[in-house]
Design an enzyme around this catalytic site. Sequence first.
Site, PDB file in Angstrom:
ATOM      1  N   ARG A 145      47.262  32.878  33.550  1.00 37.54           N
ATOM      2  CA  ARG A 145      46.373  31.948  33.283  1.00 37.54           C
ATOM      3  C   ARG A 145      44.934  31.927  34.144  1.00 37.54           C
ATOM      4  O   ARG A 145      45.189  31.087  35.126  1.00 37.54           O
ATOM      5  CB  ARG A 145      46.579  31.432  32.297  1.00 37.54           C
ATOM      6  CG  ARG A 145      47.553  31.876  30.988  1.00 37.54           C
ATOM      7  CD  ARG A 145      48.457  31.234  30.027  1.00 37.54           C
ATOM      8  NE  ARG A 145      49.532  31.617  29.428  1.00 37.54           N
ATOM      9  CZ  ARG A 145      49.271  32.869  28.256  1.00 37.54           C
ATOM     10  NH1 ARG A 145      47.984  33.063  28.404  1.00 37.54           N
ATOM     11  NH2 ARG A 145      50.182  32.367  27.422  1.00 37.54           N
ATOM     12  N   ASP A 146      43.746  31.389  33.406  1.00 36.80           N
ATOM     13  CA  ASP A 146      42.817  30.611  34.440  1.00 36.80           C
ATOM     14  C   ASP A 146      42.728  28.959  34.188  1.00 36.80           C
ATOM     15  O   ASP A 146      43.401  28.708  33.317  1.00 36.80           O
ATOM     16  CB  ASP A 146      41.912  30.615  33.485  1.00 36.80           C
ATOM     17  CG  ASP A 146      40.214  30.518  33.905  1.00 36.80           C
ATOM     18  OD1 ASP A 146      40.304  29.335  34.474  1.00 36.80           O
ATOM     19  OD2 ASP A 146      39.671  31.352  34.454  1.00 36.80           O
ATOM     20  N   ILE A 147      43.101  28.316  35.285  1.00 39.62           N
ATOM     21  CA  ILE A 147      43.024  27.164  35.338  1.00 39.62           C
ATOM     22  C   ILE A 147      42.137  26.069  34.057  1.00 39.62           C
ATOM     23  O   ILE A 147      42.875  24.750  33.446  1.00 39.62           O
ATOM     24  CB  ILE A 147      43.303  26.549  36.563  1.00 39.62           C
ATOM     25  CG1 ILE A 147      42.310  26.535  37.470  1.00 39.62           C
ATOM     26  CG2 ILE A 147      45.104  27.293  37.155  1.00 39.62           C
ATOM     27  CD1 ILE A 147      42.183  25.714  38.481  1.00 39.62           C
TER      28      ILE A 147
ATOM     29  N   ASN B 178      32.292  38.957  37.408  1.00 42.56           N
ATOM     30  CA  ASN B 178      31.256  38.149  38.491  1.00 42.56           C
ATOM     31  C   ASN B 178      31.396  38.312  39.454  1.00 42.56           C
ATOM     32  O   ASN B 178      32.369  38.974  40.124  1.00 42.56           O
ATOM     33  CB  ASN B 178      31.801  35.968  37.957  1.00 42.56           C
ATOM     34  CG  ASN B 178      31.781  35.932  36.580  1.00 42.56           C
ATOM     35  OD1 ASN B 178      30.669  36.515  35.706  1.00 42.56           O
ATOM     36  ND2 ASN B 178      32.836  35.122  36.163  1.00 42.56           N
TER      37      ASN B 178
ATOM     38  N   VAL C 114      35.522  32.095  43.081  1.00 41.89           N
ATOM     39  CA  VAL C 114      36.633  33.112  44.455  1.00 41.89           C
ATOM     40  C   VAL C 114      36.227  34.191  44.894  1.00 41.89           C
ATOM     41  O   VAL C 114      36.639  34.640  43.522  1.00 41.89           O
ATOM     42  CB  VAL C 114      38.089  32.675  43.306  1.00 41.89           C
ATOM     43  CG1 VAL C 114      39.397  33.469  44.557  1.00 41.89           C
ATOM     44  CG2 VAL C 114      38.676  31.137  42.753  1.00 41.89           C
TER      45      VAL C 114
ATOM     46  N   HIS D 164      37.934  39.553  40.285  1.00 35.90           N
ATOM     47  CA  HIS D 164      38.680  39.517  39.707  1.00 35.90           C
ATOM     48  C   HIS D 164      38.025  39.568  37.501  1.00 35.90           C
ATOM     49  O   HIS D 164      37.256  39.262  38.068  1.00 35.90           O
ATOM     50  CB  HIS D 164      39.775  37.513  39.273  1.00 35.90           C
ATOM     51  CG  HIS D 164      38.680  36.726  39.331  1.00 35.90           C
ATOM     52  ND1 HIS D 164      37.916  36.591  40.816  1.00 35.90           N
ATOM     53  CD2 HIS D 164      37.914  35.874  38.350  1.00 35.90           C
ATOM     54  CE1 HIS D 164      37.101  35.153  40.754  1.00 35.90           C
ATOM     55  NE2 HIS D 164      36.901  35.300  39.332  1.00 35.90           N
TER      56      HIS D 164
ATOM     57  N   HIS E 297      37.803  38.894  34.048  1.00 38.11           N
ATOM     58  CA  HIS E 297      38.723  38.133  32.928  1.00 38.11           C
ATOM     59  C   HIS E 297      39.107  38.934  31.672  1.00 38.11           C
ATOM     60  O   HIS E 297      37.944  39.571  30.978  1.00 38.11           O
ATOM     61  CB  HIS E 297      37.156  36.651  32.791  1.00 38.11           C
ATOM     62  CG  HIS E 297      37.246  35.957  33.745  1.00 38.11           C
ATOM     63  ND1 HIS E 297      36.997  34.991  33.837  1.00 38.11           N
ATOM     64  CD2 HIS E 297      35.724  36.340  35.098  1.00 38.11           C
ATOM     65  CE1 HIS E 297      36.498  34.801  35.330  1.00 38.11           C
ATOM     66  NE2 HIS E 297      35.912  35.716  35.983  1.00 38.11           N
TER      67      HIS E 297
END
Length: 105
Positions: free
Chosen positions: A28-30, A83, A92, A96, A98
């Site tokens: 999960r994205d923070i 991205n 980062v 990755h 999303h």
Amino acid sequence: MSCLFCRIVDGEIPATVVHETKTTVAFRDIRPKAPVHVLVIPREHVPNAVDLTGEQLGDLFAAAKEVAEAEGVSETGYRLVFNTGPDSGQEVFHAHLHVLGGRKL
């Protein structure tokens, strides 16, 4: 290695992991931008999406499909986003994907 996502893969930094395979980790994205916001990453450090191999891309998309099904958004729809580079908002520099869903986007 100082890469945040590599440290998550290595278990040095806690994350809410929702799916794992031999080659990927999804967590999960923070700072979620939608009710479902999960990041799917390769276990191997790759700086950005354009450096991924075809096999790595396939693994990430397969994991994203599993995440969408598990999170209950596969029927209603979801968005997959890479991205790449600072101007895109990549923060980062470990590739990755999303997975965003849970509301109209």
